[in-house]
Design an enzyme around this catalytic site. Structure first.
Site, mmCIF file in Angstrom:
data_model
loop_
_atom_site.group_PDB
_atom_site.id
_atom_site.type_symbol
_atom_site.label_atom_id
_atom_site.label_comp_id
_atom_site.label_asym_id
_atom_site.label_seq_id
_atom_site.Cartn_x
_atom_site.Cartn_y
_atom_site.Cartn_z
ATOM 1 N N GLY A 48 0.759 -1.243 0.000
ATOM 2 C CA GLY A 48 0.000 0.000 0.000
ATOM 3 C C GLY A 48 0.790 1.294 0.000
ATOM 4 C CD GLU A 102 1.351 0.627 7.081
ATOM 5 O OE1 GLU A 102 1.120 0.752 5.874
ATOM 6 O OE2 GLU A 102 0.922 -0.335 7.734
ATOM 7 C CG ASP A 103 -1.358 1.508 3.313
ATOM 8 O OD1 ASP A 103 -1.100 1.274 4.517
ATOM 9 O OD2 ASP A 103 -1.940 0.686 2.580
ATOM 10 C CG ASP A 106 -8.487 0.499 9.945
ATOM 11 O OD1 ASP A 106 -9.240 1.367 10.410
ATOM 12 O OD2 ASP A 106 -8.908 -0.584 9.526
ATOM 13 C CE LYS A 134 -10.090 4.006 7.122
ATOM 14 N NZ LYS A 134 -10.590 2.646 6.765
ATOM 15 C CG PHE A 155 -12.508 0.243 2.253
ATOM 16 C CD1 PHE A 155 -11.604 -0.501 3.009
ATOM 17 C CD2 PHE A 155 -12.424 0.190 0.874
ATOM 18 C CE1 PHE A 155 -10.633 -1.280 2.392
ATOM 19 C CE2 PHE A 155 -11.454 -0.596 0.246
ATOM 20 C CZ PHE A 155 -10.561 -1.331 1.020
ATOM 21 C CB VAL A 156 -10.139 5.596 1.375
ATOM 22 C CG1 VAL A 156 -11.070 6.519 2.138
ATOM 23 C CG2 VAL A 156 -8.946 5.206 2.241
ATOM 24 C CG ASP A 162 -5.672 -3.324 -2.391
ATOM 25 O OD1 ASP A 162 -5.242 -2.908 -1.294
ATOM 26 O OD2 ASP A 162 -6.045 -4.497 -2.569
ATOM 27 N NE ARG A 168 -2.157 -2.789 -4.452
ATOM 28 C CZ ARG A 168 -2.263 -2.942 -3.134
ATOM 29 N NH1 ARG A 168 -2.142 -1.904 -2.339
ATOM 30 N NH2 ARG A 168 -2.499 -4.142 -2.622
HETATM 31 P P1 5GP Z 1 -4.369 -1.765 10.901
HETATM 32 O O1 5GP Z 1 -3.424 -2.868 11.261
HETATM 33 O O2 5GP Z 1 -3.845 -0.391 11.293
HETATM 34 O O3 5GP Z 1 -5.762 -2.002 11.392
HETATM 35 O O4 5GP Z 1 -4.574 -1.818 9.343
HETATM 36 C C1 5GP Z 1 -3.683 -1.305 8.458
HETATM 37 C C2 5GP Z 1 -3.871 -1.924 7.110
HETATM 38 O O5 5GP Z 1 -5.246 -2.197 6.791
HETATM 39 C C3 5GP Z 1 -3.415 -0.938 6.060
HETATM 40 O O6 5GP Z 1 -2.015 -1.041 5.842
HETATM 41 C C4 5GP Z 1 -4.258 -1.320 4.862
HETATM 42 O O7 5GP Z 1 -3.621 -2.360 4.162
HETATM 43 C C5 5GP Z 1 -5.540 -1.847 5.454
HETATM 44 N N1 5GP Z 1 -6.596 -0.786 5.456
HETATM 45 C C6 5GP Z 1 -7.157 -0.208 6.520
HETATM 46 N N2 5GP Z 1 -8.096 0.700 6.173
HETATM 47 C C7 5GP Z 1 -8.111 0.709 4.825
HETATM 48 C C8 5GP Z 1 -8.891 1.445 3.852
HETATM 49 O O8 5GP Z 1 -9.732 2.311 4.146
HETATM 50 N N3 5GP Z 1 -8.622 1.176 2.550
HETATM 51 C C9 5GP Z 1 -7.707 0.260 2.149
HETATM 52 N N4 5GP Z 1 -7.544 0.075 0.839
HETATM 53 N N5 5GP Z 1 -6.959 -0.458 3.032
HETATM 54 C C10 5GP Z 1 -7.164 -0.239 4.362
HETATM 55 MG MG MG Z 2 -0.862 -1.977 4.326
#
Ligand code: 5GP
Ligand code: MG
Length: 178
Positions: A48, A102-103, A106, A134, A155-156, A162, A168
């Site tokens: 990402g 990081e992208d 969440d 977020k 979700f984006v 993606d 992407r």
């Molecule tokens: P976390 O471990 O912080 O809950 O999740 C991080 C990962 O979840 C991100 O690196 C991404 O791959 C995925 N993710 C979380 N929210 C989104 C979203 O809104 N869109 C997309 N495409 N991926 C997300």
């Molecule tokens: Mg990721």
């Protein structure tokens, strides 16, 4: 900008490429002043972050290095629970100034599970740069030091992110239509 369909879902325009690029440049400016003379090592988390990492890195005017890793998660033993481990982390991190790229943060689970692996290698410092976060979804204790946008808990896709493999390559960010 019209809305788009990816697989079974509809997305509407959320943050345009111009606004994204300006924010990424502003973050790079902060890194330029904070890390001059420190030769930071950026570690981008695939897949990402690849577009954000490339754009951010191109705007760095200081001496800096970049490397990419992939995180794989698997079920550990009952005591270790869920394990996240890094593939492709070959650099010696000892004494280095690390910026994790990081992208999106969440829940924060990915980073909070992975960061101890970085600290084990005795870096001089560790900071986190994320394109998105977020705040309303956060469940783990991780905080971005550089954050382009804080967004609502939806979700984006686009700018590297993606939906099931697609989206992407969109230069703008789109959000799930509600
Ligand atoms: P976390 O471990 O912080 O809950 O999740 C991080 C990962 O979840 C991100 O690196 C991404 O791959 C995925 N993710 C979380 N929210 C989104 C979203 O809104 N869109 C997309 N495409 N991926 C997300
Ligand atoms: Mg990721």
């Amino acid at each position: 900008m019209p809305g788009i369909q990816i697989h079974d879902k509809f997305f509407v325009p959320f943050i345009n490429a111009d606004t994204i690029n300006k924010r990424v440049r502003a973050l790079a400016g902060k890194i330029n002043s904070e890390y001059a003379g420190k030769n930071p090592l950026l570690i981008g988390i695939l897949n990402g972050s690849f577009i954000f990492a490339a754009d951010l890195f191109r705007e760095l005017m200081i001496e800096a290095e970049i490397s990419f890793i992939k995180l794989v998660s698997y079920k550990g033993t009952s005591t270790t629970g869920h394990v996240i481990s890094a593939i492709g982390l070959e650099e010696n991190l000892h004494g280095r100034h690390i910026i994790i790229v990081e992208d999106i943060i969440d829940t924060g689970k990915t980073l909070s599970t992975f960061l101890p692996e970085i600290y084990l290698r005795n870096p001089a410092s560790v900071k986190i740069a994320t394109f998105l976060s977020k705040p309303a979804a956060l469940q783990f204790d991780v905080k971005a030091d550089f954050n382009a946008f804080e967004i609502e808990d939806k979700f984006v896709v686009g700018y590297g992110l993606d939906y099931d493999g697609l989206g992407r390559n969109l230069p703008d960010l789109y959000i799930l239509e509600s």
